[in-house]
Design an enzyme around this catalytic site. Structure first.
Site, PDB file in Angstrom:
ATOM      1  N   TRP A 183       0.870  -1.182   0.000  1.00  0.00           N
ATOM      2  CA  TRP A 183       0.000   0.000   0.000  1.00  0.00           C
ATOM      3  C   TRP A 183       0.906   1.231   0.000  1.00  0.00           C
ATOM      4  CZ3 TRP A 183      -1.921   2.743   4.844  1.00  0.00           C
ATOM      5  CH2 TRP A 183      -2.894   3.713   4.528  1.00  0.00           C
ATOM      6  N   ASP A 264      -0.832  -5.259   9.720  1.00  0.00           N
ATOM      7  CA  ASP A 264      -1.791  -4.267   9.248  1.00  0.00           C
ATOM      8  C   ASP A 264      -3.055  -5.037   8.867  1.00  0.00           C
ATOM      9  OD1 ASP A 264      -3.309  -2.352   8.043  1.00  0.00           O
ATOM     10  OD2 ASP A 264      -1.796  -1.737   6.564  1.00  0.00           O
ATOM     11  N   LYS A 300     -13.243  -0.477   6.066  1.00  0.00           N
ATOM     12  CA  LYS A 300     -13.839  -1.335   5.022  1.00  0.00           C
ATOM     13  C   LYS A 300     -14.867  -2.291   5.609  1.00  0.00           C
ATOM     14  CE  LYS A 300      -9.984   0.214   3.249  1.00  0.00           C
ATOM     15  NZ  LYS A 300      -9.474   0.805   2.068  1.00  0.00           N
TER      16      LYS A 300
HETATM   17  N1  KET Z   1      -3.736  -0.538   5.375  1.00  0.00           N
HETATM   18  C1  KET Z   1      -3.978  -0.946   4.127  1.00  0.00           C
HETATM   19  C2  KET Z   1      -3.285  -2.169   3.635  1.00  0.00           C
HETATM   20  C3  KET Z   1      -4.884  -0.243   3.341  1.00  0.00           C
HETATM   21  O1  KET Z   1      -5.112  -0.695   2.115  1.00  0.00           O
HETATM   22  C4  KET Z   1      -5.512   0.918   3.822  1.00  0.00           C
HETATM   23  C5  KET Z   1      -6.409   1.695   2.962  1.00  0.00           C
HETATM   24  C6  KET Z   1      -5.225   1.300   5.146  1.00  0.00           C
HETATM   25  C7  KET Z   1      -4.338   0.546   5.888  1.00  0.00           C
HETATM   26  C8  KET Z   1      -5.823   2.483   5.812  1.00  0.00           C
HETATM   27  O2  KET Z   1      -7.137   2.621   5.811  1.00  0.00           O
HETATM   28  P1  KET Z   1      -7.879   3.607   6.862  1.00  0.00           P
HETATM   29  O3  KET Z   1      -8.907   4.270   6.038  1.00  0.00           O
HETATM   30  O4  KET Z   1      -6.856   4.555   7.410  1.00  0.00           O
HETATM   31  O5  KET Z   1      -8.395   2.718   7.910  1.00  0.00           O
HETATM   32  N2  KET Z   1      -6.434   1.571   1.707  1.00  0.00           N
HETATM   33  C9  KET Z   1      -7.327   2.187   0.735  1.00  0.00           C
HETATM   34  C10 KET Z   1      -7.660   3.618   0.969  1.00  0.00           C
HETATM   35  C11 KET Z   1      -6.493   4.546   1.051  1.00  0.00           C
HETATM   36  O6  KET Z   1      -5.552   4.482   0.252  1.00  0.00           O
HETATM   37  O7  KET Z   1      -6.530   5.388   1.961  1.00  0.00           O
HETATM   38  C12 KET Z   1      -6.781   1.942  -0.667  1.00  0.00           C
HETATM   39  O8  KET Z   1      -5.701   1.335  -0.818  1.00  0.00           O
HETATM   40  O9  KET Z   1      -7.462   2.309  -1.643  1.00  0.00           O
END
Ligand code: KET
Length: 454
Positions: A183, A264, A300
């Site tokens: 990511w 994570d 999610k």
């Molecule tokens: N870890 C991973 C692996 C991840 O894909 C995301 C979000 C997060 C943590 C953080 O999510 P939060 O909203 O802070 O709980 N991924 C998606 C959104 C983004 O990039 O912010 C994405 O990859 O599209």
């Protein structure tokens, strides 16, 4: 070893994308140098004489993932399709507020005794306890022995950042290994938290599967004690996870070298549709009695994206240590944002504490996971029906929200230009953004780039 350093130097063997990230990170860290900051104040009168004190700033690029939505929003085309950000959409292409979330919010509103006082620095205590149980298992010995500390943080990102800063301050090794690829925010979060970021091999483009051999070699060659970031399930961006047997080998290797696991967990329930199955790798590491960190996100799996609700758990060897760890986490959090927000964590607590709501949530979660799996099948079938050249079976083999298509940046930009389909330039598509209605459009676009020399 093919590891490349992100923070201080980039090795000559690193890939162009590593070097680009390396340059970006050097830029990010430089901005926090006091030397560099002093140049901002070099001419205290420049503002007075008409020019802005910020005139020297360069326009920063949009975020590689969230910037896709910015570009999508500007496109007036009626057929435009956003497969960039990992956010769930319904068959109608609409964002989804889960029914259980609506019910929980109604309960919260009806409760006139609720107040809006500051939460403690560690957040909502009941939420923390329930979150630890959800990820570690209700019967976890670590919870029973009171050696887990959990703090509410600002979603997954905030949990990773708080954990990163805690480690940078108090852990004897400052190097964190992240998967190649990962990511896009991971290297930035950990570099700014004060850690040195290196990569370990993970994905094999030739098989579009796991490079297990490379992974084991790189972790085997890592400096003992280093931190290793592990995607608990539904690896982003590749959709490729180790098998349980491979996880067991990873666990044994990491424990034998004293490598510190930092999980994570952003997609619990999204990989298999089962909350317990998706937490299995973490529980294997906790079951051996060793220490680890876990960052949890409810963005999610509960659809609470904008509520920014998540948790950081640190599993320790003893309850005495866990207490000290928590006291130090508070010192990281207090000057960062003081205390976390109350609303999102309250929604989660209402759902996790009530057996009926919890069961209803698992059904809604399973329905989201199933819809994504059905999109995989439909896209795969649509490409087969078109006779699109190439092997597209990875679309149905990969799991979680994303398919790592193997499309290159030129093909991606062609699809955006000609078909108004938006995705990240590494060829990742969010399957959750697709519906039965939009599958043919996407299949047409993939067919076009796979048959034309783009
Ligand atoms: N870890 C991973 C692996 C991840 O894909 C995301 C979000 C997060 C943590 C953080 O999510 P939060 O909203 O802070 O709980 N991924 C998606 C959104 C983004 O990039 O912010 C994405 O990859 O599209």
């Amino acid at each position: 070893m093919t590891n490349s350093e992100f923070s201080s130097s980039s090795s000559s063997s690193s890939s162009p994308s590593d070097r680009r990230i390396g340059a970006l990170l050097r830029h990010l860290t430089a901005a926090t140098d006091s030397d560099n900051l002093s140049s901002v104040y070099a001419s205290p009168t420049s503002g007075v004489s008409g020019g802005s004190v910020f005139a020297h700033l360069v326009q920063a690029p949009e975020d590689p993932i969230l910037g896709v939505t910015v570009a999508y929003n500007k496109d007036p085309s009626p057929v435009k399709l956003n497969l960039g950000v990992g956010a769930y959409r319904t068959e109608e292409g609409k964002p989804l507020v889960l029914n259980v979330v609506r019910k929980a919010e109604q309960q919260l509103i009806n409760d006139r005794t609720r107040i809006k006082e500051y939460l403690p620095i560690v957040g909502l205590v009941e939420f923390n306890k329930l979150s630890a149980k959800l990820i570690l298992g209700a019967d976890s010995p670590a919870i029973r022995e009171n050696r887990v500390t959990t703090v509410e943080c600002l979603s997954g990102t905030g949990s990773l950042r708080v954990g990163g800063e805690f480690l940078a301050k108090h852990y004897h090794q400052k190097t964190i290994y992240i998967t190649q690829p990962t990511w896009g925010n991971h290297p930035k979060i950990f570099t700014l938290a004060g850690l040195t970021v290196k990569t370990y091999r993970y994905y094999d483009p030739s098989t579009r599967g796991l490079n297990f051999q490379g992974l084991i070699e790189d972790l085997g060659a890592a400096t003992p004690g280093s931190i290793v970031l592990l995607h608990a399930c539904a690896h982003n961006p590749t959709g490729v996870d180790p098998t349980i047997q491979q996880w067991e080998q990873i666990r044994q290797l990491m424990r034998s070298k004293g490598l510190m696991p930092f999980f994570d967990s952003a997609y619990q329930g999204f990989a298999s549709g089962s909350l317990d199955a998706d937490a299995k790798p973490i529980r294997m590491f906790v079951a051996d009695g060793g220490e680890c960190l876990v960052a949890q996100s409810y963005a999610k799996n509960m659809g609470l994206y904008g509520e920014r609700v998540g948790a950081l758990s640190i599993v320790c060897k003893s309850s005495d240590v866990a207490g000290k760890v928590e006291s130090q986490l508070k010192l990281v959090i207090r000057p960062m944002y003081s205390s976390p927000p109350i609303h999102g964590a309250s929604i989660v607590a209402v759902i996790l504490r009530d057996r009926n709501l919890f069961n209803e949530w698992t059904l809604e979660l399973k329905a989201m996971a199933d819809r994504i799996i059905s999109m995989r099948k439909q896209l795969f079938e649509a490409l087969r029906a078109r006779g699109t050249p190439g092997d597209w079976s990875h679309i149905i083999k990969q799991i979680g929200m994303f398919t790592f298509t193997g499309l290159n940046p030129a093909q991606v930009s062609y699809m955006t230009k000609e078909y108004h389909i938006y995705m990240t330039s590494d060829g990742r598509i969010s399957m959750a953004g697709l519906s039965s209605k939009t599958v043919p459009h996407l299949a047409d676009a993939i067919h076009a780039v796979a048959t034309k020399a783009v």
